[in-house]
Scaffold this motif. Structure first.
Motif, PDB file in Angstrom:
ATOM      1  N   LEU A  98     -11.196   2.558   4.120  1.00  0.00           N
ATOM      2  CA  LEU A  98      -9.745   2.471   4.223  1.00  0.00           C
ATOM      3  C   LEU A  98      -9.337   1.522   5.355  1.00  0.00           C
ATOM      4  CD1 LEU A  98      -6.983   3.317   3.291  1.00  0.00           C
ATOM      5  CD2 LEU A  98      -7.188   5.402   4.664  1.00  0.00           C
ATOM      6  N   MET A  99     -10.076   1.555   6.461  1.00  0.00           N
ATOM      7  CA  MET A  99      -9.809   0.640   7.564  1.00  0.00           C
ATOM      8  C   MET A  99      -9.903  -0.811   7.096  1.00  0.00           C
ATOM      9  SD  MET A  99     -12.131   0.016  10.977  1.00  0.00           S
ATOM     10  CE  MET A  99     -13.444  -0.701   9.948  1.00  0.00           C
TER      11      MET A  99
ATOM     12  N   MET B 170       0.840  -1.209   0.000  1.00  0.00           N
ATOM     13  CA  MET B 170       0.000   0.000   0.000  1.00  0.00           C
ATOM     14  C   MET B 170       0.867   1.247   0.000  1.00  0.00           C
ATOM     15  SD  MET B 170      -2.931   1.116   2.755  1.00  0.00           S
ATOM     16  CE  MET B 170      -3.966  -0.223   2.215  1.00  0.00           C
ATOM     17  N   ILE B 171       0.470   2.238  -0.763  1.00  0.00           N
ATOM     18  CA  ILE B 171       1.209   3.490  -0.810  1.00  0.00           C
ATOM     19  C   ILE B 171       1.102   4.197   0.544  1.00  0.00           C
ATOM     20  CG2 ILE B 171       1.299   5.768  -1.873  1.00  0.00           C
ATOM     21  CD1 ILE B 171       0.311   4.508  -4.431  1.00  0.00           C
ATOM     22  N   SER B 172       2.227   4.706   1.017  1.00  0.00           N
ATOM     23  CA  SER B 172       2.237   5.381   2.309  1.00  0.00           C
ATOM     24  C   SER B 172       1.303   6.577   2.300  1.00  0.00           C
ATOM     25  CB  SER B 172       3.651   5.850   2.641  1.00  0.00           C
ATOM     26  OG  SER B 172       3.639   6.704   3.760  1.00  0.00           O
ATOM     27  N   PHE B 173       0.475   6.692   3.345  1.00  0.00           N
ATOM     28  CA  PHE B 173      -0.452   7.813   3.457  1.00  0.00           C
ATOM     29  C   PHE B 173       0.292   9.098   3.762  1.00  0.00           C
ATOM     30  CE2 PHE B 173      -4.321   9.545   5.912  1.00  0.00           C
ATOM     31  CZ  PHE B 173      -4.817  10.128   4.774  1.00  0.00           C
ATOM     32  N   ARG B 174       1.465   8.972   4.366  1.00  0.00           N
ATOM     33  CA  ARG B 174       2.192  10.163   4.769  1.00  0.00           C
ATOM     34  C   ARG B 174       2.463  11.089   3.590  1.00  0.00           C
ATOM     35  NH1 ARG B 174       7.296   8.773   7.960  1.00  0.00           N
ATOM     36  NH2 ARG B 174       5.664   8.297   9.480  1.00  0.00           N
ATOM     37  N   ALA B 175       2.844  10.517   2.470  1.00  0.00           N
ATOM     38  CA  ALA B 175       3.181  11.336   1.307  1.00  0.00           C
ATOM     39  C   ALA B 175       2.000  12.173   0.860  1.00  0.00           C
ATOM     40  CB  ALA B 175       3.651  10.447   0.160  1.00  0.00           C
ATOM     41  N   PHE B 176       0.815  11.601   0.946  1.00  0.00           N
ATOM     42  CA  PHE B 176      -0.358  12.331   0.483  1.00  0.00           C
ATOM     43  C   PHE B 176      -0.829  13.357   1.502  1.00  0.00           C
ATOM     44  CE2 PHE B 176      -0.907  10.133  -3.371  1.00  0.00           C
ATOM     45  CZ  PHE B 176      -0.428   8.870  -3.155  1.00  0.00           C
ATOM     46  N   VAL B 177      -0.641  13.059   2.764  1.00  0.00           N
ATOM     47  CA  VAL B 177      -0.978  14.058   3.777  1.00  0.00           C
ATOM     48  C   VAL B 177      -0.112  15.295   3.606  1.00  0.00           C
ATOM     49  CG1 VAL B 177      -0.860  14.590   6.235  1.00  0.00           C
ATOM     50  CG2 VAL B 177      -1.837  12.432   5.487  1.00  0.00           C
ATOM     51  N   VAL B 178       1.164  15.061   3.390  1.00  0.00           N
ATOM     52  CA  VAL B 178       2.079  16.187   3.205  1.00  0.00           C
ATOM     53  C   VAL B 178       1.789  16.922   1.918  1.00  0.00           C
ATOM     54  CG1 VAL B 178       4.483  16.811   2.860  1.00  0.00           C
ATOM     55  CG2 VAL B 178       3.895  15.128   4.586  1.00  0.00           C
ATOM     56  N   ALA B 179       1.562  16.143   0.854  1.00  0.00           N
ATOM     57  CA  ALA B 179       1.370  16.774  -0.449  1.00  0.00           C
ATOM     58  C   ALA B 179       0.108  17.594  -0.495  1.00  0.00           C
ATOM     59  CB  ALA B 179       1.336  15.709  -1.536  1.00  0.00           C
ATOM     60  N   ALA B 180      -0.958  17.056   0.075  1.00  0.00           N
ATOM     61  CA  ALA B 180      -2.224  17.760  -0.010  1.00  0.00           C
ATOM     62  C   ALA B 180      -2.340  18.869   1.017  1.00  0.00           C
ATOM     63  CB  ALA B 180      -3.388  16.786   0.157  1.00  0.00           C
ATOM     64  N   GLY B 181      -1.633  18.708   2.103  1.00  0.00           N
ATOM     65  CA  GLY B 181      -1.606  19.797   3.068  1.00  0.00           C
ATOM     66  C   GLY B 181      -2.939  20.085   3.689  1.00  0.00           C
TER      67      GLY B 181
ATOM     68  N   ASP C 160       3.889   4.515   8.001  1.00  0.00           N
ATOM     69  CA  ASP C 160       4.231   3.420   7.091  1.00  0.00           C
ATOM     70  C   ASP C 160       3.721   2.084   7.619  1.00  0.00           C
ATOM     71  OD1 ASP C 160       5.569   5.116   5.330  1.00  0.00           O
ATOM     72  OD2 ASP C 160       7.420   4.998   6.494  1.00  0.00           O
ATOM     73  N   LYS C 161       3.466   2.029   8.933  1.00  0.00           N
ATOM     74  CA  LYS C 161       2.982   0.792   9.552  1.00  0.00           C
ATOM     75  C   LYS C 161       1.735   1.091  10.373  1.00  0.00           C
ATOM     76  CE  LYS C 161       7.598  -1.282   9.814  1.00  0.00           C
ATOM     77  NZ  LYS C 161       8.634  -1.867  10.703  1.00  0.00           N
ATOM     78  N   PRO C 162       0.588   1.196   9.718  1.00  0.00           N
ATOM     79  CA  PRO C 162      -0.637   1.542  10.432  1.00  0.00           C
ATOM     80  C   PRO C 162      -1.021   0.488  11.472  1.00  0.00           C
ATOM     81  CG  PRO C 162      -1.120   0.850   8.184  1.00  0.00           C
ATOM     82  CD  PRO C 162       0.359   1.005   8.276  1.00  0.00           C
TER      83      PRO C 162
ATOM     84  N   LYS D 284      -6.121  -6.357   3.942  1.00  0.00           N
ATOM     85  CA  LYS D 284      -5.020  -6.350   2.963  1.00  0.00           C
ATOM     86  C   LYS D 284      -5.552  -6.415   1.524  1.00  0.00           C
ATOM     87  CE  LYS D 284      -1.564  -8.435   6.028  1.00  0.00           C
ATOM     88  NZ  LYS D 284      -2.368  -8.323   7.256  1.00  0.00           N
ATOM     89  N   VAL D 285      -6.511  -5.534   1.243  1.00  0.00           N
ATOM     90  CA  VAL D 285      -7.125  -5.477  -0.083  1.00  0.00           C
ATOM     91  C   VAL D 285      -6.240  -4.647  -1.012  1.00  0.00           C
ATOM     92  CG1 VAL D 285      -9.145  -4.771  -1.418  1.00  0.00           C
ATOM     93  CG2 VAL D 285      -9.427  -5.647   0.915  1.00  0.00           C
ATOM     94  N   PRO D 286      -5.710  -5.228  -2.072  1.00  0.00           N
ATOM     95  CA  PRO D 286      -4.821  -4.481  -2.976  1.00  0.00           C
ATOM     96  C   PRO D 286      -5.620  -3.560  -3.895  1.00  0.00           C
ATOM     97  CG  PRO D 286      -5.149  -6.690  -3.818  1.00  0.00           C
ATOM     98  CD  PRO D 286      -5.858  -6.643  -2.491  1.00  0.00           C
ATOM     99  N   TYR D 287      -4.946  -2.572  -4.423  1.00  0.00           N
ATOM    100  CA  TYR D 287      -5.562  -1.709  -5.418  1.00  0.00           C
ATOM    101  C   TYR D 287      -5.524  -2.417  -6.773  1.00  0.00           C
ATOM    102  CZ  TYR D 287      -5.149   2.031  -1.986  1.00  0.00           C
ATOM    103  OH  TYR D 287      -5.262   2.804  -0.854  1.00  0.00           O
ATOM    104  N   THR D 288      -6.552  -2.200  -7.575  1.00  0.00           N
ATOM    105  CA  THR D 288      -6.561  -2.763  -8.920  1.00  0.00           C
ATOM    106  C   THR D 288      -5.564  -2.003  -9.783  1.00  0.00           C
ATOM    107  OG1 THR D 288      -8.270  -1.263  -9.748  1.00  0.00           O
ATOM    108  CG2 THR D 288      -9.020  -3.290  -8.648  1.00  0.00           C
TER     109      THR D 288
END
Length: 311
Positions: A258-259, A1-12, A208-210, A265-269
């Protein structure tokens, strides 16, 4: 799964501070002025700074541009940083003094004022297509400087947010207790509880490790606050607009999606993975980007109900 941190920072995600409903010790105008100076920098500069990085790496390889890229977009510039620097320098002298907070604010200023000129230089270079004249020589030379500046900014941005959040969270919890003591758990109480619980849900994805147990508990608490708000607001003749209710429930739906994605452990298509980029990730159900988009809309709805005296 892509880290949520990057998007939190990017979107602000938008931060907001007010002086209303704070405990007596926290109602000094200088405290509000101090914190709002730091929050003003974050709200004005952080999102654009992260977007500039996303724009650059949407076409440039991680190792740097070669001049052989099919499309060369360049990057974005950020807004003028002079006001941020001036306001932080003044705020750092205000009471109450807080060494960790002031150090974080100064580091933020140093990082963003370093990044700003580099982005302007890069924007001029790519906008004028000068890479066609020097075979991308300057682009290659600027790459490590840009990467270092973005990395430094990311660290400084996260640190300043964390320090502001510590103070703001404390004030919010104290205010909630005051509201409960004076009014009981009625509409205004649940409005504030929703905002506190929603922020906690978002934060728990910022790793990175929810921790799925903590996330599940936070989502459950948030759901209880939403239910309490609906009941209280109905008893209060719908004093708070339906927009706030709708946004609060949107956050709940996405938080649960998201939970479950994390838990099961559902992957993205493959199609969803293609959309998992800043600016389009919100279109993927149960994604960090969708949760952040919904949360920011909730913040907007919360700010809009100030006229009802709910804050």
């Amino acid at each position: 799964m892509i880290s949520f941190r990057a998007f939190v920072v990017a979107a602000g995600a938008t931060l907001a501070l007010t002086s209303a409903h704070t405990p007596a010790a926290a109602q000094k105008s200088t405290e509000v002025e101090k914190l709002n100076a730091y929050v003003g920098c974050i709200n004005r500069l952080s999102s654009r700074s992260r977007e500039s990085e996303s724009r650059y790496f949407s076409w440039a390889p991680k190792s740097g541009p070669t001049g052989k890229e099919r499309i060369i977009y360049g990057t974005y510039t950020i807004y003028d940083t002079d006001d941020c620097k001036k306001n932080v320098e003044a705020a750092n002298q205000l009471e109450p003094r807080d060494a960790a907070l002031e150090t974080a604010a100064s580091a933020y200023v140093n990082a963003v004022t370093t990044l700003g000129p580099l982005l302007k230089e890069a924007d001029d270079y790519y906008t004028q297509e000068n890479y066609k004249d020097d075979k991308m020589a300057k682009g290659k030379a600027m790459h490590p400087k840009l990467v270092a500046a973005w990395n430094d900014f990311s660290v400084a941005d996260k640190m300043l947010r964390a320090n502001v959040d510590v103070i703001n969270d404390k004030r919010k919890l104290e205010a909630l207790k005051e509201i409960e003591a004076k009014e009981g758990k009625k509409t205004r109480y649940y409005v504030e509880a929703i905002m506190i619980d929603a922020k906690r849900v978002v934060r728990l994805q910022d790793t990175d490790k929810p921790d799925i147990e903590a996330i599940t508990k936070a989502v459950s608490d948030y759901e209880a606050s939403v239910k309490g708000f609906e009941d209280a607001n109905a008893a209060d003749s719908g004093k708070v607009s339906s927009m706030f209710t709708s946004n609060a429930k949107s956050v709940l739906v996405t938080a649960k999606q998201l939970m479950r994605r994390i838990r099961d452990k559902v992957p993205y298509t493959s199609g969803q993975k293609m959309m998992m980029q800043p600016g389009s990730e919100w279109m993927v159900e149960g994604s960090p980007g969708r949760l952040l988009r919904d949360y920011n809309q909730l913040v907007g709805a919360y700010n809009s109900i100030a006229k009802f005296g709910m804050r």
